[in-house]
Structure formats: structure tokens, C-alpha cells
Design an enzyme around this catalytic site. Sequence first.
Site, short mmCIF file in Angstrom:
data_model
loop_
_atom_site.label_atom_id
_atom_site.label_comp_id
_atom_site.label_asym_id
_atom_site.label_seq_id
_atom_site.Cartn_x
_atom_site.Cartn_y
_atom_site.Cartn_z
N VAL A 29 65.47 46.33 29.44
CA VAL A 29 64.68 45.66 28.99
C VAL A 29 64.87 46.47 26.85
O VAL A 29 64.67 46.01 25.65
CB VAL A 29 63.43 46.24 28.80
CG1 VAL A 29 61.99 46.48 28.33
CG2 VAL A 29 63.04 44.88 30.28
N ASP A 65 67.33 59.04 26.70
CA ASP A 65 67.84 57.98 28.33
C ASP A 65 68.54 59.54 28.95
O ASP A 65 68.87 59.83 28.35
CB ASP A 65 69.21 56.43 28.44
CG ASP A 65 68.89 55.82 29.34
OD1 ASP A 65 68.54 54.84 29.61
OD2 ASP A 65 69.69 56.26 30.80
N ARG A 78 54.48 44.08 40.22
CA ARG A 78 54.33 45.02 39.44
C ARG A 78 53.81 46.09 40.29
O ARG A 78 54.23 46.86 40.05
CB ARG A 78 54.90 44.53 38.15
CG ARG A 78 55.14 43.17 37.60
CD ARG A 78 54.72 43.15 36.24
NE ARG A 78 55.06 41.87 35.44
CZ ARG A 78 54.98 41.14 35.85
NH1 ARG A 78 53.77 40.77 36.22
NH2 ARG A 78 55.64 40.01 35.00
N PRO A 124 54.47 48.36 35.67
CA PRO A 124 53.50 47.90 35.40
C PRO A 124 52.88 48.83 34.46
O PRO A 124 52.40 49.85 34.83
CB PRO A 124 52.43 47.44 36.74
CG PRO A 124 52.40 49.35 37.65
CD PRO A 124 53.47 49.39 37.38
N ASP A 129 49.93 48.36 32.32
CA ASP A 129 48.66 48.61 31.88
C ASP A 129 48.28 50.36 32.77
O ASP A 129 47.63 50.96 31.63
CB ASP A 129 47.66 47.52 32.08
CG ASP A 129 48.13 45.77 31.52
OD1 ASP A 129 48.47 46.70 30.57
OD2 ASP A 129 48.19 45.51 32.27
N ASP A 160 52.63 37.03 28.84
CA ASP A 160 52.04 35.63 29.58
C ASP A 160 51.73 34.83 28.69
O ASP A 160 51.70 33.62 29.35
CB ASP A 160 51.35 36.52 29.92
CG ASP A 160 51.63 37.20 31.36
OD1 ASP A 160 52.07 38.02 32.46
OD2 ASP A 160 51.20 38.93 31.08
N SER A 161 50.79 34.99 28.31
CA SER A 161 50.00 33.91 26.60
C SER A 161 51.77 33.23 26.13
O SER A 161 51.00 32.18 26.14
CB SER A 161 49.93 35.03 26.21
OG SER A 161 48.46 35.16 26.39
N ARG A 193 52.05 29.01 26.49
CA ARG A 193 51.64 27.89 25.56
C ARG A 193 53.02 27.31 25.89
O ARG A 193 52.61 26.55 25.53
CB ARG A 193 51.70 29.18 24.22
CG ARG A 193 50.62 29.81 23.82
CD ARG A 193 50.73 30.46 22.88
NE ARG A 193 51.51 30.11 22.07
CZ ARG A 193 51.69 30.29 20.09
NH1 ARG A 193 51.91 32.33 20.03
NH2 ARG A 193 52.30 30.11 19.80
N HIS A 216 48.85 43.05 33.43
CA HIS A 216 49.88 41.75 32.65
C HIS A 216 50.51 41.47 34.67
O HIS A 216 50.85 43.24 34.62
CB HIS A 216 51.54 42.88 31.97
CG HIS A 216 52.02 42.00 32.10
ND1 HIS A 216 52.54 41.00 31.90
CD2 HIS A 216 53.39 42.62 32.32
CE1 HIS A 216 54.36 40.65 32.49
NE2 HIS A 216 54.04 42.00 32.62
#
Length: 330
Positions: free
Chosen positions: A24, A46, A107, A140, A142, A165-166, A170, A192
Site C-alpha cells: 500500500v 520503513d 479487518r 483497520p 478507523d 468503499d464509496s 459507484r 471501513h
Amino acid sequence: MGSLLSVSGKAMRVKVGVVGVGAVGSATVLSLIERGGACREVVLVDRDSARAEGVAADMRYATPLSPTMEVHAGGFEDLSGSDLVILTAGVNEKSGGATDRSDSQGRLRLVETNARVYADIVPKVVEAVPDAVLMVVTDPPDPLADLARELGGGDRVFSTGTLIDSLRFRVHLADRLRVRPRDVQAVVVGEHGTSEVLLWSSAAVGGIPVLDLLAESGTSVDQIRAEVEQDIRYANITIIEGTGASQYGIGAVSARLAEAVLRDERAVLPVAAYHPGYGVTLSLSCVLGAGGVQQMHEPSMTAQERAALDSSAATLRKAVERARSAAGLA
């Protein structure tokens, strides 16, 4: 030292730190380079310094194709001067055993492991650059954002939340309706994760409610809703089954959010920040700009959607307690 970028005629240094250079983190840096213009310097940190050096060297060879940008590896002290630090360090779903669709935790199964990672890295980040905005990407995100706030990040902390996710919402609606995803307006709020809430009631295309359009398809709307929700809630697992890591979509999202912060766009996006009314970090419609999330607003919801959001918030509050305990704060 950060480099100079002219904004409204005023020269300013714009520097971004990325902590955690796995799949990521690397995808995020590549997206920053490809989009170009939001920052002039990116420093990669890292625990595996050789990996950070290797990724930085690889990315540097792409920089001549984009607006001027310096990419280099460093330690936490090299984050000094950063306007934004993007946190992607920690185990992912595959290595953390969070790839079972029947597991309601999703998650959140990673929360203890990654809370311990954050307990180590966040104080080092805050010591090096106390005024930077912190963007939490690690899963996760949040509850880890709540933990980062407590570990010293204060109110300048937000997570990528439910923007990815949104976007998936779509895309899947666009597939069903045979239109461009960019012409679909649809939002996911809450966690999320598996308790997220898809706001079907306000989803629309060109001002026309999506539910009305789907009703004209000849297929059961309830069936379509169930299929779309399944695809979105477990999109990460589908991706991991094919590639081993969900990285490119969230990398692009992270770069886009970095732009909104660095340019003080005041963009309205479904990202997550601490909401005192819910007592936890969760996604709503947020105004994102300099300093992070500047405002939070609740979209219109049905009573059923609001109840689901309350349930999602309760799930997140429990996850935060687990994160605090794992980090030695409980």
C-alpha cells in the site's frame, strides 16, 4: 529540507512522509508521482531500511515523467518538515488472517497486532514532526486513527475511511446501470469494514434515484442490493485472492486525499475523523483541507440506515478499546 511549491503566488515547502513501504505504501507513492504537483518531496520510512532504499530508488526513475518531485528513504528524524505523514505500516489482511468472508470481524481481526505497531511508530512520528497531519491507511484504519490521536496526534488525524468503499459502490452501480462511474453519486458511511452502511436512499444518477432506475431493470431490487453489498463488503478479499494484496485502489485514494490536504481544497469526501457525538472515528461527509478534516456532516438517511450507522459506531467503539488495550493504554 522540503522543496518549494508556488501556491497563489506564495512559495511554500511541501513535503510528505510515508511510514510503511509495503504494497500500500509503495502504491501510494507511485500514485503521488503519477498525479504530480501536490508535493515536491516524499520521504519513505520503513523498519526494513533496505526495502525503503530500494523502493525509493525504483520510484526515482519514474520522477522525470512527472512534475518535479524528490523521493528518498530515511529514518523518523527525516520526517521533519513534513506537512502530511501517511501511515501504512502494519500487517495486511492476508498476513493477518482476515480473509474469511464468514468472519464478521473482517479487518478488525488485525486491530491488536497493528495497534502494537502504532504504539511503536506514532510517538516517533509525532516527536519528529508534531504539527503534521496524520493520515491513517493501515487496516483497520478507523480504530487506529483513534489510537493515533491518543498517542499524540491530536485532532490532526484522519483515516481514509470509506472513500474506497464509496468508489466501489459507484463502480458496481455503474456496471448495473450501464453508465460511467463518475456519473453515479453514492456514499458509504460508518466503518471501513463489514459494518459499513451503504446509503441506498440517496444514491442517484443525474438526479434520478438509483433505486428507481434499478426497479426498471426487471430484476429484484432486493437481490441486486444484496449482490452489490456482498461485492463491496468483501472486495478486498476478492482482490487478495487474485493478487495477494489490495493496494492500487487504496494507493490512488491515499494520493487523492493527500492532494486535498496539501492544497487546502475543502473537498467533501467520505473519510473518517473523530466525531464527539458518536465517541469514535467513523466516516461521514467530511470537509477535507489544511489541517485534515475541518467539518463533518451527516448525509440524509432513512431510519433503517441511521440505525445501521449507530450499530457500526458501536462496533468501532469496541474495537478502539481493543486497540487501546493492545497498545498498553487501557
